[in-house]
Enzyme design. Structure first.
Site, mmCIF file in Angstrom:
data_model
loop_
_atom_site.group_PDB
_atom_site.id
_atom_site.type_symbol
_atom_site.label_atom_id
_atom_site.label_comp_id
_atom_site.label_asym_id
_atom_site.label_seq_id
_atom_site.Cartn_x
_atom_site.Cartn_y
_atom_site.Cartn_z
ATOM 1 N N ASP A 34 69.563 -10.941 33.893
ATOM 2 C CA ASP A 34 69.305 -10.318 35.189
ATOM 3 C C ASP A 34 68.510 -11.263 36.088
ATOM 4 O O ASP A 34 67.521 -11.884 35.636
ATOM 5 C CB ASP A 34 68.535 -9.015 34.985
ATOM 6 C CG ASP A 34 69.263 -8.083 34.033
ATOM 7 O OD1 ASP A 34 69.911 -7.150 34.509
ATOM 8 O OD2 ASP A 34 69.196 -8.331 32.811
ATOM 9 N N ASP A 81 56.952 12.566 36.527
ATOM 10 C CA ASP A 81 56.424 11.749 37.617
ATOM 11 C C ASP A 81 56.915 12.260 38.964
ATOM 12 O O ASP A 81 56.930 13.479 39.191
ATOM 13 C CB ASP A 81 56.852 10.294 37.384
ATOM 14 C CG ASP A 81 55.868 9.286 37.932
ATOM 15 O OD1 ASP A 81 55.847 9.104 39.162
ATOM 16 O OD2 ASP A 81 55.141 8.677 37.133
ATOM 17 N N ASP A 139 70.524 -0.112 38.913
ATOM 18 C CA ASP A 139 69.909 -0.592 37.678
ATOM 19 C C ASP A 139 69.487 0.555 36.762
ATOM 20 O O ASP A 139 69.053 0.315 35.629
ATOM 21 C CB ASP A 139 68.698 -1.480 37.987
ATOM 22 C CG ASP A 139 68.854 -2.893 37.446
ATOM 23 O OD1 ASP A 139 69.845 -3.162 36.747
ATOM 24 O OD2 ASP A 139 67.970 -3.729 37.717
ATOM 25 N N HIS A 158 57.440 5.811 42.745
ATOM 26 C CA HIS A 158 56.593 5.610 41.572
ATOM 27 C C HIS A 158 57.330 5.922 40.272
ATOM 28 O O HIS A 158 57.307 5.140 39.310
ATOM 29 C CB HIS A 158 55.353 6.488 41.719
ATOM 30 C CG HIS A 158 54.293 6.278 40.693
ATOM 31 N ND1 HIS A 158 54.205 7.047 39.542
ATOM 32 C CD2 HIS A 158 53.261 5.409 40.642
ATOM 33 C CE1 HIS A 158 53.159 6.656 38.840
ATOM 34 N NE2 HIS A 158 52.568 5.665 39.472
ATOM 35 N N ASN A 218 73.484 -6.874 33.787
ATOM 36 C CA ASN A 218 74.476 -6.302 34.707
ATOM 37 C C ASN A 218 74.563 -7.075 36.015
ATOM 38 O O ASN A 218 75.174 -6.619 36.975
ATOM 39 C CB ASN A 218 74.169 -4.827 34.978
ATOM 40 C CG ASN A 218 72.799 -4.613 35.621
ATOM 41 O OD1 ASN A 218 72.009 -5.557 35.753
ATOM 42 N ND2 ASN A 218 72.509 -3.387 36.001
ATOM 43 N N TYR A 257 43.025 14.170 26.130
ATOM 44 C CA TYR A 257 43.196 15.368 25.306
ATOM 45 C C TYR A 257 43.374 14.995 23.840
ATOM 46 O O TYR A 257 44.111 14.064 23.503
ATOM 47 C CB TYR A 257 44.406 16.179 25.773
ATOM 48 C CG TYR A 257 44.164 16.950 27.043
ATOM 49 C CD1 TYR A 257 43.111 17.867 27.140
ATOM 50 C CD2 TYR A 257 44.985 16.767 28.151
ATOM 51 C CE1 TYR A 257 42.888 18.568 28.309
ATOM 52 C CE2 TYR A 257 44.768 17.472 29.330
ATOM 53 C CZ TYR A 257 43.720 18.378 29.406
ATOM 54 O OH TYR A 257 43.489 19.074 30.556
ATOM 55 N N VAL A 294 49.275 12.187 21.503
ATOM 56 C CA VAL A 294 48.856 11.499 22.727
ATOM 57 C C VAL A 294 48.488 10.047 22.434
ATOM 58 O O VAL A 294 47.751 9.753 21.494
ATOM 59 C CB VAL A 294 47.666 12.216 23.385
ATOM 60 C CG1 VAL A 294 47.133 11.411 24.573
ATOM 61 C CG2 VAL A 294 48.073 13.609 23.848
ATOM 62 N N SER A 320 49.512 3.195 35.449
ATOM 63 C CA SER A 320 50.845 3.790 35.570
ATOM 64 C C SER A 320 51.941 2.821 35.137
ATOM 65 O O SER A 320 52.980 3.240 34.612
ATOM 66 C CB SER A 320 51.122 4.180 37.025
ATOM 67 O OG SER A 320 50.494 5.375 37.367
#
Length: 542
Positions: free
Chosen positions: A108, A157, A166, A213, A227, A320, A325, A372
């Site tokens: 790519d 999200d 893509d 995002h 691709n 948490y 998690v 993120s």
């Protein structure tokens, strides 16, 4: 979470996992063939005589090296053949005739900008030159596994641009809705036309990303490889479910977060990628995550971007205490903890690339920073591992990711593992060696350089430090607490190159490595919020 998103760390039940070499992975070789180095003088024998003595057929001779290629019956195992050959008094070394291949590096055109997958020391999209090897070790992992459509990753999200060239081929598809009647809840799950996922804000199947995002996170997890366009994701093949509860402004409610997690749980998501957070402790959100755990999913969450120690001030949902998690901090392309990244020796599990990360957005590509961006790297590795070992449980996936992190100096004392996620280590169930560049393993010399405590507003001070005879050194801050994003300690080497800029809380940590034997430290503060400052008590050098 992307930098500037609202808050989001995890104490999960401790799980032990034995690390064994090459789990589910065997090195490929030509069946029944072995490369044999003979002892001096043996090559004078005829091919027929050698074949007889080696109990096989000599198919090649490598002249001048005393090496022959021996073909044995294919029903004989490699281990048995190697053992018998090495016990032969004529043989010095016997090895399988290994097969080598062209590296599976994606073609790519923007792949070189995704330093988190393959870092050879190139500059990131904002021109910071990296350190070779500071990546998730994806290229070695791809020699083993590139992903499967058997596993589902839910990106909880802002949605996903499911038409992005893509991303489109790697979208999860609800076949009952796709092949059903428009405007009808064909699968009876309470949502109409949820073909690619769910919009918890509107209660509909229209989860198209209107912010960028979520699509950025999706590209890191599963942008289609080879691709001819854009970038490649950690998984070349995967099914990504878009679950939208954050709006175009990047905000969402507790009620919609619960609905989003429950939808992903109900529809069979194996991995949940959560680059968001905020608010205080919520029992109802905790219960939703527990339901995902009971369903056998892994819940991967951003540690947050508030320069915060999550051990002292928990951020949610990553803190948490649920078994599934995994809390993720961010590092840059030199291996430093991102200045904005939350951390926690007890509550944050590991680090991942999260600074100047190139990925897909709404119809295009962009570079974002934040925990993120680190989170989908880990979610992607979880999916890749599950593709390779589909019978693992969620608890085993988490335990493997945690047990096989690669040691990284900046994560030592800042995360539970002291390392960053390693795709190859996870797939082979092996642990990387100690970080050779960790200053805590070097010689040290005492040093006493500090700001006032508390420091004054509008400070602008310069400090000169040196370690005579050092080729390189790092400074150890036993205390570091300045106003995040407004007050800074900037380190320059002797040539005037900026080595690092620090802000926020960075107690008990080393600076980045400084080339040479001297450095200049510049401390600046604004006109408000004076904190306790910083002190350097030693330098490590080599």
């Amino acid at each position: 979470m992307k930098k500037n998103f609202s808050k989001v760390g995890a104490v999960a039940a401790t799980m032990m996992l034995a690390i064994t070499a090459n789990a589910k992975f065997t090195t490929e070789s030509v069946p029944g063939e072995f490369v044999v180095k003979l002892k001096p003088g043996m090559m004078r024998m005829t091919t027929q005589a050698l074949s007889t003595q080696l109990n096989g057929f000599v198919t090649q001779k490598i002249s001048g090296q005393d090496i022959v290629v021996v073909k044995k019956a294919v029903f004989q195992t490699n281990d048995s053949a190697i053992k018998s050959l090495n016990e032969n008094p004529m043989v010095e070394i016997a090895e399988p005739n290994y097969i080598y291949k062209i590296s599976k590096t994606p073609t790519d055109p923007m792949y070189s900008q995704t330093w988190g997958l393959g870092n050879i020391g190139q500059a990131d999209p904002k021109n910071q030159v990296g350190v070779a090897g500071v990546d998730i070790n994806a290229e070695k992992a791809w020699e083993i596994q590139t992903g499967t459509r058997e596993k589902i990753v839910a990106i909880i999200d802002t949605g996903i641009d499911y038409t992005h060239p893509d991303l489109a081929e790697n979208m999860w598809v609800n076949e009952a809705e796709k092949n059903g009647q428009p405007g009808v809840d064909d699968d009876g799950n309470g949502v109409v036309d949820d073909i690619y996922g769910y919009n918890a804000i509107t209660g509909t199947g229209n989860m198209k990303d209107d912010q960028g995002h979520g699509s950025h996170c999706a590209g890191t997890i599963g942008a289609r490889a080879n691709n001819g366009i854009g970038v490649a994701g950690v998984n070349w093949n995967v099914r990504m479910m878009g679950v939208k509860f954050l709006d175009a402004g990047g905000s969402g409610s507790l009620a919609d977060a619960i609905k989003a997690i429950d939808y992903a749980t109900k529809m069979g998501a194996n991995v949940m990628s959560n680059s968001w957070g905020g608010g205080g402790f919520s029992q109802t959100l905790l219960d939703a995550i527990k339901r995902s755990n009971d369903a056998g999913a892994v819940f991967i969450a951003a540690a947050g971007n508030e320069y915060n120690n999550n051990d002292n001030s928990p951020t949610y949902p990553s803190t948490y205490q649920v078994d599934n998690v995994i809390s993720v901090a961010a590092i840059d392309n030199r291996g430093a903890k991102a200045d904005f990244s939350n951390y926690g020796k007890k509550t944050v599990h590991l680090g991942a690339p999260g600074v100047n990360v190139m990925s897909t957005t709404g119809g295009k590509y962009a570079s974002f920073s934040g925990t993120s961006m680190a989170t989908p790297h880990v979610a992607g590795v979880a999916a890749l591992l599950w593709a390779n070992e589909p019978n693992l449980t969620a608890a085993e996936i988490k335990a493997r990711l945690v047990a096989t992190t690669r040691p990284l100096a900046s994560m030592k004392g800042k995360t539970r593992t002291g390392g960053m996620v390693d795709a190859y280590g996870a797939l082979t169930n092996t642990q990387a060696p100690p970080d050779a560049n960790d200053p805590s393993n070097w010689a040290t010399v005492a040093m006493n350089v500090a700001s006032e405590s508390p420091y004054k507003s509008n400070t602008n001070q310069t400090f000169e430090v040196s370690v005579p005879g050092a080729k390189e050194f790092a400074l150890y801050f036993d205390k570091f607490n300045v106003e995040s994003g407004y007050d800074f300690v900037t380190i320059y080497d002797a040539a005037g190159n900026k080595v690092q800029q620090l802000t926020g809380a960075n107690d008990e940590s080393f600076s980045m490595t400084i080339t040479g034997e001297s450095a200049r430290i510049v401390f600046t503060s604004d006109k408000s919020v004076e904190k306790t400052g910083w002190s350097i008590v030693k330098a490590a050098y080599r």
